[in-house]
Design a protein around this motif. Structure first.
Motif, PDB file in Angstrom:
ATOM      1  N   GLU A  20       0.012  18.660  -6.499  1.00  0.00           N
ATOM      2  CA  GLU A  20       1.075  19.620  -6.836  1.00  0.00           C
ATOM      3  C   GLU A  20       2.089  19.005  -7.795  1.00  0.00           C
ATOM      4  O   GLU A  20       2.463  19.619  -8.799  1.00  0.00           O
ATOM      5  N   GLN A  21       2.501  17.768  -7.512  1.00  0.00           N
ATOM      6  CA  GLN A  21       3.493  17.117  -8.360  1.00  0.00           C
ATOM      7  C   GLN A  21       2.923  16.720  -9.713  1.00  0.00           C
ATOM      8  O   GLN A  21       3.616  16.811 -10.739  1.00  0.00           O
ATOM      9  N   LEU A  22       1.659  16.291  -9.746  1.00  0.00           N
ATOM     10  CA  LEU A  22       1.026  15.945 -11.018  1.00  0.00           C
ATOM     11  C   LEU A  22       0.935  17.170 -11.931  1.00  0.00           C
ATOM     12  O   LEU A  22       1.208  17.099 -13.134  1.00  0.00           O
ATOM     13  N   GLU A  23       0.557  18.301 -11.357  1.00  0.00           N
ATOM     14  CA  GLU A  23       0.458  19.529 -12.147  1.00  0.00           C
ATOM     15  C   GLU A  23       1.827  19.983 -12.621  1.00  0.00           C
ATOM     16  O   GLU A  23       1.988  20.413 -13.766  1.00  0.00           O
ATOM     17  N   PHE A  24       2.816  19.869 -11.754  1.00  0.00           N
ATOM     18  CA  PHE A  24       4.170  20.286 -12.108  1.00  0.00           C
ATOM     19  C   PHE A  24       4.739  19.421 -13.230  1.00  0.00           C
ATOM     20  O   PHE A  24       5.497  19.901 -14.084  1.00  0.00           O
ATOM     21  N   GLY A  65       0.826  -1.205   0.000  1.00  0.00           N
ATOM     22  CA  GLY A  65       0.000   0.000   0.000  1.00  0.00           C
ATOM     23  C   GLY A  65       0.857   1.249   0.000  1.00  0.00           C
ATOM     24  O   GLY A  65       1.885   1.309   0.683  1.00  0.00           O
ATOM     25  N   LEU A  66       0.435   2.234  -0.760  1.00  0.00           N
ATOM     26  CA  LEU A  66       1.089   3.542  -0.790  1.00  0.00           C
ATOM     27  C   LEU A  66       0.003   4.600  -0.677  1.00  0.00           C
ATOM     28  O   LEU A  66      -0.925   4.624  -1.490  1.00  0.00           O
ATOM     29  N   VAL A  67       0.080   5.440   0.342  1.00  0.00           N
ATOM     30  CA  VAL A  67      -0.893   6.510   0.553  1.00  0.00           C
ATOM     31  C   VAL A  67      -0.162   7.840   0.484  1.00  0.00           C
ATOM     32  O   VAL A  67       0.839   8.043   1.170  1.00  0.00           O
ATOM     33  N   VAL A  68      -0.674   8.747  -0.354  1.00  0.00           N
ATOM     34  CA  VAL A  68      -0.012  10.026  -0.582  1.00  0.00           C
ATOM     35  C   VAL A  68      -0.976  11.163  -0.280  1.00  0.00           C
ATOM     36  O   VAL A  68      -2.148  11.121  -0.687  1.00  0.00           O
ATOM     37  N   ASP A  69      -0.493  12.152   0.419  1.00  0.00           N
ATOM     38  CA  ASP A  69      -1.280  13.348   0.691  1.00  0.00           C
ATOM     39  C   ASP A  69      -1.794  13.941  -0.615  1.00  0.00           C
ATOM     40  O   ASP A  69      -1.039  14.098  -1.582  1.00  0.00           O
ATOM     41  N   ARG A  70      -3.072  14.259  -0.653  1.00  0.00           N
ATOM     42  CA  ARG A  70      -3.698  14.728  -1.890  1.00  0.00           C
ATOM     43  C   ARG A  70      -3.051  16.011  -2.418  1.00  0.00           C
ATOM     44  O   ARG A  70      -2.780  16.138  -3.612  1.00  0.00           O
ATOM     45  N   GLY A  71      -2.811  16.966  -1.528  1.00  0.00           N
ATOM     46  CA  GLY A  71      -2.212  18.223  -1.959  1.00  0.00           C
ATOM     47  C   GLY A  71      -0.824  18.019  -2.550  1.00  0.00           C
ATOM     48  O   GLY A  71      -0.476  18.612  -3.569  1.00  0.00           O
ATOM     49  N   LEU A  72      -0.041  17.153  -1.911  1.00  0.00           N
ATOM     50  CA  LEU A  72       1.296  16.852  -2.405  1.00  0.00           C
ATOM     51  C   LEU A  72       1.237  16.180  -3.767  1.00  0.00           C
ATOM     52  O   LEU A  72       1.981  16.548  -4.692  1.00  0.00           O
ATOM     53  N   LEU A  73       0.345  15.211  -3.916  1.00  0.00           N
ATOM     54  CA  LEU A  73       0.220  14.503  -5.183  1.00  0.00           C
ATOM     55  C   LEU A  73      -0.281  15.426  -6.286  1.00  0.00           C
ATOM     56  O   LEU A  73       0.241  15.421  -7.409  1.00  0.00           O
ATOM     57  N   GLU A 132      11.776  10.025  -4.087  1.00  0.00           N
ATOM     58  CA  GLU A 132      12.020   8.928  -5.033  1.00  0.00           C
ATOM     59  C   GLU A 132      10.751   8.091  -5.248  1.00  0.00           C
ATOM     60  O   GLU A 132      10.428   7.717  -6.375  1.00  0.00           O
ATOM     61  N   LEU A 133      10.032   7.828  -4.171  1.00  0.00           N
ATOM     62  CA  LEU A 133       8.782   7.087  -4.303  1.00  0.00           C
ATOM     63  C   LEU A 133       7.762   7.851  -5.135  1.00  0.00           C
ATOM     64  O   LEU A 133       7.053   7.273  -5.964  1.00  0.00           O
ATOM     65  N   LEU A 134       7.697   9.153  -4.922  1.00  0.00           N
ATOM     66  CA  LEU A 134       6.774   9.974  -5.703  1.00  0.00           C
ATOM     67  C   LEU A 134       7.131   9.957  -7.184  1.00  0.00           C
ATOM     68  O   LEU A 134       6.251   9.856  -8.052  1.00  0.00           O
ATOM     69  N   LEU A 135       8.418  10.038  -7.495  1.00  0.00           N
ATOM     70  CA  LEU A 135       8.840  10.010  -8.893  1.00  0.00           C
ATOM     71  C   LEU A 135       8.489   8.683  -9.562  1.00  0.00           C
ATOM     72  O   LEU A 135       8.026   8.645 -10.705  1.00  0.00           O
ATOM     73  N   VAL A 136       8.701   7.591  -8.843  1.00  0.00           N
ATOM     74  CA  VAL A 136       8.370   6.276  -9.394  1.00  0.00           C
ATOM     75  C   VAL A 136       6.857   6.147  -9.584  1.00  0.00           C
ATOM     76  O   VAL A 136       6.387   5.607 -10.587  1.00  0.00           O
ATOM     77  N   LEU A 137       6.089   6.637  -8.623  1.00  0.00           N
ATOM     78  CA  LEU A 137       4.627   6.602  -8.741  1.00  0.00           C
ATOM     79  C   LEU A 137       4.149   7.446  -9.917  1.00  0.00           C
ATOM     80  O   LEU A 137       3.294   7.013 -10.704  1.00  0.00           O
ATOM     81  N   LEU A 138       4.701   8.653 -10.068  1.00  0.00           N
ATOM     82  CA  LEU A 138       4.304   9.526 -11.171  1.00  0.00           C
ATOM     83  C   LEU A 138       4.609   8.888 -12.520  1.00  0.00           C
ATOM     84  O   LEU A 138       3.811   8.980 -13.466  1.00  0.00           O
TER      85      LEU A 138
END
Length: 352
Positions: free
Chosen positions: A152-156, A142-150, A212-218
């Motif tokens: 922001e990164q998706l838009e960027f 399981g991976l849970v990511v704060d909505r605002g953080l996710l 790093e986890l965020l980059l892999v998820l994106l």
């Protein structure tokens, strides 16, 4: 504790007042790494931090559960293993998105009426209840990511449209290589956390790992595709009937719901009800009803928030009138006597 006791519903998920989220640490824990091994299905369901979960153990026998969990800033990831087939009601902390990735060699589970196959992941936003049906010997990352953080990164990264995809779909197909890489990162991070838990609390390590986890998820989400509902209308209806049956049983504990009650309530024949249950969960309606009621009593006996202080009161509240037979059924199903669960209530309360 007393004020929270009035808010807790042991048989339904309840919505937190306010925004919730990881910054508030709803369960009051500050450590980054938690490794849990349990022999009680109720305690196991309580262990995932900041989630609300109800687990019904469907197969008799002593339960074994494992949970390795790490919290970083705006991010939570974990590995969960369960020994028995379960019907789960779940709610992720508000203001977040959950990504559920079954083990590659895993028998297939369901989120709602949709199958989670080996090429897909499950997705749900926080603050919304969903149901999982998992087979024996099940494992999931399981991976849970704060909505605002996710967001922001998706838009960027120019992937703003992906947010709508995550809101509207419960299952997404991922490129095999991207999915494998995401699993590898989570697995490796959990292994390091287990061996050196203090390292996760180091700001530099926490920031590097979360990024790093965020980059892999994106990267994985960039090629994500929706999954067509591949089961028939008949199969969907059968799953809906089983889901409505469980909800009705939990809504009406004092009515001692029977198979005939379900037939009347759901407007189906006994034969139709039997076929639905056998196809969806591999058990008869009568055995399923008994399992749901046994799990309800198990939660009452194990929870510090229960209003019942004796085995008999809890059992009778859920329609068990023959205490000798109830005790035998309980022992067969959970591998422990109901009196033992009640005696262990103080210890199990630490899971909350």
């Amino acid at each position: 504790m007393s004020s929270k006791k009035r808010e807790i519903d042991l048989h339904h998920l309840w919505q937190e007042q306010g925004t919730g989220g990881p910054a508030q640490e709803p369960l009051g824990r500050s450590e980054c790494v938690r490794l849990r091994r349990t022999e009680d299905v109720y305690a196991h369901a309580c262990h995932i931090t900041a989630w609300q979960q109800l687990y019904d153990q469907l197969r008799p026998g002593a339960f074994q559960g494992e949970l390795d969990e790490v919290w970083l800033k705006g991010l939570q990831f974990f590995r969960e293993r369960t020994s028995h087939a379960l019907h789960q009601s779940c709610m992720v902390w508000p203001g977040a998105f959950w990504f559920g990735i079954p083990f590659a060699t895993q028998a297939q589970g369901y989120i709602g009426r949709r199958q989670i196959d080996t090429e897909s992941i499950a997705v749900r936003p926080g603050g919304r209840e969903f149901e999982l049906s998992t087979p024996d010997d099940y494992g999931i990352l399981g991976l849970v990511v704060d909505r605002g953080l996710l967001q922001e990164q998706l838009e960027f990264q120019g992937q703003a449209q992906t947010l709508c995809l995550l809101e509207e779909h419960t299952v997404l197909h991922l490129d095999a290589a991207h999915k494998q890489r995401l699993c590898m990162y989570i697995d490796e991070a959990l292994e390091v956390a287990a061996k050196a838990p203090a390292s996760m609390g180091t700001p530099a390590v926490g920031k590097q790992l979360s990024h790093e986890l965020l980059l892999v998820l994106l990267a994985a989400l960039q090629g994500a595709q929706t999954v067509d509902l591949d089961c028939s209308v008949t199969s969907l209806r059968k799953r809906q009937i089983v889901s409505r049956a469980r909800e009705y049983v939990l809504d009406n504990p004092s009515d001692h719901v029977t198979v005939l009650d379900l037939c009347q309530r759901l407007h189906v024949s006994q034969r139709t009800l039997q076929n639905c249950f056998l196809e969806v969960i591999g058990r008869s309606p009568m055995n399923y009803l008994k399992a749901v009621r046994l799990n309800a009593v198990h939660r009452e006996l194990g929870s510090p928030y229960s209003t019942f202080n004796t085995v008999q009161d809890a059992a009778m509240a859920w329609g068990f009138w023959h205490m000798g037979q109830f005790s035998r059924d309980y022992l067969t199903h959970f591998g422990a006597r109901p009196s033992h669960t009640l005696a262990e209530r103080a210890r199990l309360s630490t899971a909350w």
